[in-house]
Scaffold this motif. Structure first.
Motif, PDB file in Angstrom:
ATOM      1  N   ALA A   1       0.826  -1.210   0.000  1.00  0.00           N
ATOM      2  CA  ALA A   1       0.000   0.000   0.000  1.00  0.00           C
ATOM      3  C   ALA A   1       0.859   1.259   0.000  1.00  0.00           C
ATOM      4  N   SER A   2       1.954   1.245   0.755  1.00  0.00           N
ATOM      5  CA  SER A   2       2.839   2.415   0.783  1.00  0.00           C
ATOM      6  C   SER A   2       3.500   2.635  -0.570  1.00  0.00           C
ATOM      7  N   GLY A   3       3.768   1.543  -1.305  1.00  0.00           N
ATOM      8  CA  GLY A   3       4.326   1.679  -2.649  1.00  0.00           C
ATOM      9  C   GLY A   3       3.352   2.339  -3.612  1.00  0.00           C
ATOM     10  N   VAL A   4       2.055   2.017  -3.477  1.00  0.00           N
ATOM     11  CA  VAL A   4       1.031   2.656  -4.315  1.00  0.00           C
ATOM     12  C   VAL A   4       0.957   4.146  -4.000  1.00  0.00           C
ATOM     13  N   VAL A   5       0.979   4.482  -2.709  1.00  0.00           N
ATOM     14  CA  VAL A   5       0.952   5.895  -2.302  1.00  0.00           C
ATOM     15  C   VAL A   5       2.197   6.611  -2.809  1.00  0.00           C
ATOM     16  N   MET A   6       3.337   5.952  -2.739  1.00  0.00           N
ATOM     17  CA  MET A   6       4.596   6.548  -3.190  1.00  0.00           C
ATOM     18  C   MET A   6       4.544   6.864  -4.679  1.00  0.00           C
ATOM     19  N   TYR A   7       3.970   5.956  -5.467  1.00  0.00           N
ATOM     20  CA  TYR A   7       3.850   6.213  -6.902  1.00  0.00           C
ATOM     21  C   TYR A   7       2.938   7.412  -7.156  1.00  0.00           C
ATOM     22  N   ALA A   8       1.807   7.455  -6.471  1.00  0.00           N
ATOM     23  CA  ALA A   8       0.869   8.567  -6.666  1.00  0.00           C
ATOM     24  C   ALA A   8       1.524   9.902  -6.304  1.00  0.00           C
ATOM     25  N   TYR A   9       2.347   9.893  -5.270  1.00  0.00           N
ATOM     26  CA  TYR A   9       2.988  11.127  -4.817  1.00  0.00           C
ATOM     27  C   TYR A   9       4.002  11.642  -5.839  1.00  0.00           C
ATOM     28  N   TYR A  10       4.735  10.729  -6.451  1.00  0.00           N
ATOM     29  CA  TYR A  10       5.783  11.124  -7.389  1.00  0.00           C
ATOM     30  C   TYR A  10       5.380  10.902  -8.851  1.00  0.00           C
ATOM     31  N   VAL A  11       4.079  10.823  -9.122  1.00  0.00           N
ATOM     32  CA  VAL A  11       3.623  10.444 -10.454  1.00  0.00           C
ATOM     33  C   VAL A  11       4.121  11.375 -11.554  1.00  0.00           C
ATOM     34  N   ASN A  12       4.280  12.649 -11.246  1.00  0.00           N
ATOM     35  CA  ASN A  12       4.699  13.611 -12.270  1.00  0.00           C
ATOM     36  C   ASN A  12       6.147  14.055 -12.149  1.00  0.00           C
ATOM     37  N   CYS A  13       6.848  13.522 -11.180  1.00  0.00           N
ATOM     38  CA  CYS A  13       8.254  13.919 -11.030  1.00  0.00           C
ATOM     39  C   CYS A  13       9.034  12.815 -10.335  1.00  0.00           C
ATOM     40  N   ASP A  14       9.500  11.865 -11.133  1.00  0.00           N
ATOM     41  CA  ASP A  14      10.208  10.703 -10.606  1.00  0.00           C
ATOM     42  C   ASP A  14      11.598  11.086 -10.120  1.00  0.00           C
ATOM     43  N   PRO A  15      11.893  10.939  -8.833  1.00  0.00           N
ATOM     44  CA  PRO A  15      13.219  11.316  -8.312  1.00  0.00           C
ATOM     45  C   PRO A  15      14.337  10.412  -8.810  1.00  0.00           C
ATOM     46  N   LEU A  16      13.995   9.195  -9.229  1.00  0.00           N
ATOM     47  CA  LEU A  16      15.016   8.281  -9.741  1.00  0.00           C
ATOM     48  C   LEU A  16      15.505   8.744 -11.107  1.00  0.00           C
ATOM     49  N   THR A  17      14.581   9.093 -11.983  1.00  0.00           N
ATOM     50  CA  THR A  17      14.944   9.588 -13.305  1.00  0.00           C
ATOM     51  C   THR A  17      15.716  10.900 -13.215  1.00  0.00           C
ATOM     52  N   MET A  18      15.314  11.753 -12.281  1.00  0.00           N
ATOM     53  CA  MET A  18      15.960  13.052 -12.135  1.00  0.00           C
ATOM     54  C   MET A  18      17.315  12.963 -11.430  1.00  0.00           C
ATOM     55  N   GLY A  19      17.659  11.791 -10.920  1.00  0.00           N
ATOM     56  CA  GLY A  19      18.959  11.631 -10.272  1.00  0.00           C
ATOM     57  C   GLY A  19      19.005  12.127  -8.847  1.00  0.00           C
ATOM     58  N   ILE A  20      17.838  12.391  -8.244  1.00  0.00           N
ATOM     59  CA  ILE A  20      17.817  12.844  -6.851  1.00  0.00           C
ATOM     60  C   ILE A  20      18.197  11.704  -5.915  1.00  0.00           C
ATOM     61  N   VAL A  21      17.813  10.480  -6.297  1.00  0.00           N
ATOM     62  CA  VAL A  21      18.245   9.286  -5.578  1.00  0.00           C
ATOM     63  C   VAL A  21      18.957   8.373  -6.557  1.00  0.00           C
ATOM     64  N   GLN A  22      19.793   7.498  -6.033  1.00  0.00           N
ATOM     65  CA  GLN A  22      20.581   6.616  -6.896  1.00  0.00           C
ATOM     66  C   GLN A  22      19.966   5.224  -7.036  1.00  0.00           C
TER      67      GLN A  22
END
Length: 518
Positions: free
Chosen positions: A302-323
Motif C-alpha cells: 500500500a505504501s508503494g502505491v501511495v509513493m507512486y501517486a505522490y511522485y507520479v509527475n516527477c520521478d526522483p530516480l529519473t531526475m537523479g535525486i536518488v541513486q
C-alpha cells in the motif's frame, strides 16, 4: 526533495533534525539495552541450549514475531514499495503464499525435527545420508546467510544515506559494529523480545504513518487509486506463463510459496521453531507468523502505491535525486514528515532496528551450525561453559564477515528485495530439494543428494548471473518527469551533489540555492 517542489516548498526540511536524531538514538539504545540486560542478568547464556534455543521454552507470540522479522522486515519496508513503484501490485499475491508455505512446513518438516530433538537442522542430513552431505549443507547455508546479511546491512545504509547525507559506507560500518556488539552479547531470548517490543511496533507505526499522510496529501484514497490505475500500477490478474514476465499469478504463487518453504529448512527460522519446545507451539507460531508477514507486506505494498501517486509527475530516480529505487521511500518520509520533528527518526529506527533483528538471527544461526557442525564434532568432550563461549566468538567473527559482504551486496544490483529473493532461491531452494528427497524418498543416496544440491546451486546461480549481465525491462512501467522544473544535466548533477553532501545544519536545498550554484 523532488525538484518540482523546490521552488514551492521553500524552507522544507529535507534532512534529519535534532529530534529525529534523538528518537533514532533512543530506539537504538532500547534495543542495545535489551542485549546488555540479557548479558548481565545471568542464567541465560551459560549453556549452548540457553544461548541458541532459550531452553526450548519460548512463547508462541514472541517466536512468531521473531520469525516474521527475521527475513522480511527492513528489506520489505525499503524494497517492496520500490517494486510497486517500478512494476505493479501483482506482488500482492505473495500474501497468500505465506499461509500456503507455512502450512506445508508445519506438515512436512516440523514433526521430523521435533522427533529427532536436534539443534542444527543439518544434523538431520548426517542422520539420513552421511557427514559429507551435512558438511555441504552447512557450507551452502553459511555462504547464503553471509551474503544475505550483507544485503540486510546494506539496506539501512541506503536509508540512512538518503535522509542524513552520511556516507553510505560509513553507514554500513557503523551499523555493522552495532550489530556485532548486540549479537555477541544476546541470547535468542533477548533477540526474540527485542523483535517483539521494538521492531514490530516501529515498523507498523512507520509504514502506516506514510500511508495515511501520503494519502491525505494526495486528496484521499480514491485519488491515490485513480492515479495508480492510470499509471498501470494496479494489477492483480496477470496469468501469463511467460518466464520473462517478472510478476504473474503463477510465478508468485509457485515461486514465493517455494521460497517461503525454504525457511522451514533454514537454520535461522528452524532455530526459532525449535525454541518453542513442542510441535503444537511451533505450528501455531508458524501460522501467526504468516499472518504477521501478510500484514506487514500488505502495508508495504500500500505504501508503494501511495509513493507512486505522490511522485507520479516527477520521478526522483529519473531526475537523479536518488541513486536507487530503494532510496525513494526514505526520501518520501522526509518530504511528508520533514516538518514533524521525530517522525522521520522513528521511521529510520524501524528500518535499523529490524535490520539488527535480522542480522542477529542470521549470525546466531551461523554460530549455531559452526558450533554444532564443527566445534562439537572436533571436540565432543568440551565443557558446556567453554562451548557457550565458542558460540560468542563465532558470532563476533561472522559479524565482521557480514560487514565485508555488504560491500559485495552493493555491487550486485537489482534492488534489495529481488536480490534477497534470488539468494534464497539459489542456495536455500537447493537445500530444500535435498531435505524433501531425504524425508520422502527412500531411494535417494548421499551421492545423489550432493550432485542434486550442487547442480541446483550452479544452475539457478547461472540464471541469476545471466539476469545481471542481460537485465530484462519486461514489466517496467513509465516514470514521468513532466511535472518537474526542467534543468539541464549539469544543474541536475549540482542538485544531486548538494543533496548527497547535505547535513542537518545546512539550509534547505531550494530552487534559489540551485540558481546560486549555477
Amino acid at each position: 526533495m523532488v525538484i518540482a517542489d523546490m521552488g514551492e516548498a521553500e524552507g522544507m526540511v529535507t534532512r534529519f533534525g535534532v529530534w529525529d536524531y534523538v528518537i533514532f538514538g533512543l530506539m537504538l539504545l532500547i534495543s542495545m539495552a535489551i542485549g546488555v540486560y540479557s548479558a548481565l542478568s545471568g542464567g541465560r547464556q551459560r549453556t549452548a541450549d540457553e544461548f541458541l534455543l532459550g531452553n526450548r521454552n519460548m512463547g508462541i507470540i514472541p517466536v512468531s514475531m521473531s520469525i516474521t522479522v527475521s527475513f522480511i522486515s527492513a528489506i520489505s519496508v525499503i524494497g517492496t514499495p520500490g517494486e510497486i513503484y517500478i512494476y505493479d501490485t501483482m506482488f500482492a499475491w505473495s500474501l497468500i503464499s505465506y499461509f500456503m508455505a507455512n502450512v506445508l512446513v508445519s506438515r512436512l518438516f516440523v514433526p521430523v525435527f521435533f522427533r529427532l530433538h536436534i539443534t542444527s537442522v543439518y544434523e538431520y542430513l548426517e542422520m539420513r545420508f552421511n557427514r559429507t552431505v551435512r558438511s555441504f549443507g552447512t557450507v551452502i547455508f553459511s555462504v547464503q546467510t553471509i551474503i544475505y546479511m550483507g544485503v540486510v546491512m546494506y539496506t539501512p545504509a541506503l536509508a540512512i544515506n538518503a535522509v542524513t547525507g552520511m556516507d553510505i559506507w560509513a553507514c554500513v560500518i557503523s551499523t555493522g559494529l552495532v550489530c556485532i556488539f548486540y549479537t555477541s552479547v544476546v541470547s535468542i531470548i533477548a533477540n526474540i523480545f527485542q523483535t517483539t517490543y521494538t521492531s514490530h511496533p516501529d515498523i507498523l507505526v512507520g509504514v502506516v504513518s506514510v500511508i495515511v499522510k501520503g494519502t491525505l496529501e494526495m486528496g484521499g484514497v480514491k485519488e491515490v487509486w485513480r492515479i495508480a490505475q492510470e499509471g498501470n500500477r494496479i494489477s492483480f490478474s496477470d496469468f501469463s506463463v511467460d518466464p520473462r514476465v517478472r510478476y504473474t499469478v503463477w510465478s508468485i504463487l509457485i515461486g514465493f510459496t517455494t521460497v517461503d518453504m525454504t525457511f522451514g529448512t533454514s537454520q535461522t527460522i528452524a532455530q526459532r521453531i525449535l525454541a518453542t519446545g513442542s510441535q503444537r507451539k511451533a505450528t501455531l507460531s508458524l501460522y501467526l507468523s504468516a499472518l504477521g508477514s501478510s500484514v506487514i507486506v500488505g502495508l508495504c505494498i500500500a505504501s508503494g502505491v501511495v509513493m507512486y501517486a505522490y511522485y507520479v509527475n516527477c520521478d526522483p530516480l529519473t531526475m537523479g535525486i536518488v541513486q536507487s529505487k530503494d532510496q525513494i521511500m526514505p526520501l518520501l518520509v522526509m518530504e511528508l514528515f520533514g516538518d514533524s520533528p521525530g517522525l522521520p527518526g522513528l521511521f529510520l529506527s524501524a528500518v535499523v532496528s529490524a535490520s539488527i533483528s535480522s542480522l542477529s538471527s542470521g549470525i546466531n544461526a551461523l554460530a549455531a551450525i559452526t558450533a554444532e557442525d564443527g566445534v562439537k564434532i572436533m571436540w565432543p568432550d568440551m565443557h558446556p561453559r567453554t562451548y557457550a563461549r565458542s558460540l560468542v566468538i563465532a558470532a563476533l567473527l561472522f559479524g565482521v564477515v557480514s560487514i565485508g559482504s555488504a560491500f559485495v551486496a552493493s555491487q550486485l544490483g537489482g534492488g534489495v528485495l529481488s536480490l534477497c529473493l534470488s539468494l534464497i532461491g539459489i542456495f536455500n531452494g537447493s537445500l530444500l530439494g535435498v531435505f524433501l528427497q531425504g524425508v520422502y524418498s527412500t531411494r535417494c543416496n548421499p551421492i545423489g543428494a550432493i550432485v542434486g544440491l550442487l547442480s541446483g546451486v550452479l544452475f539457478v546461480g547461472w540464471i541469476k548471473v545471466g539476469s545481471l549481465i542481460y537485465p530484462s525491462s519486461s514489466g517496467v512501467n513509465v516514470l514521468s518527469v513532466d511535472g518537474c522544473t526542467m534543468y539541464n544535466a549539469t544543474e541536475i548533477m549540482v542538485v544531486s551533489e548538494m543533496i548527497s553532501t547535505y547535513d542537518s545544519s545546512s539550509p534547505p536545498v531550494t530552487s534559489s540555492a540551485v540558481e546560486e550554484a549555477r
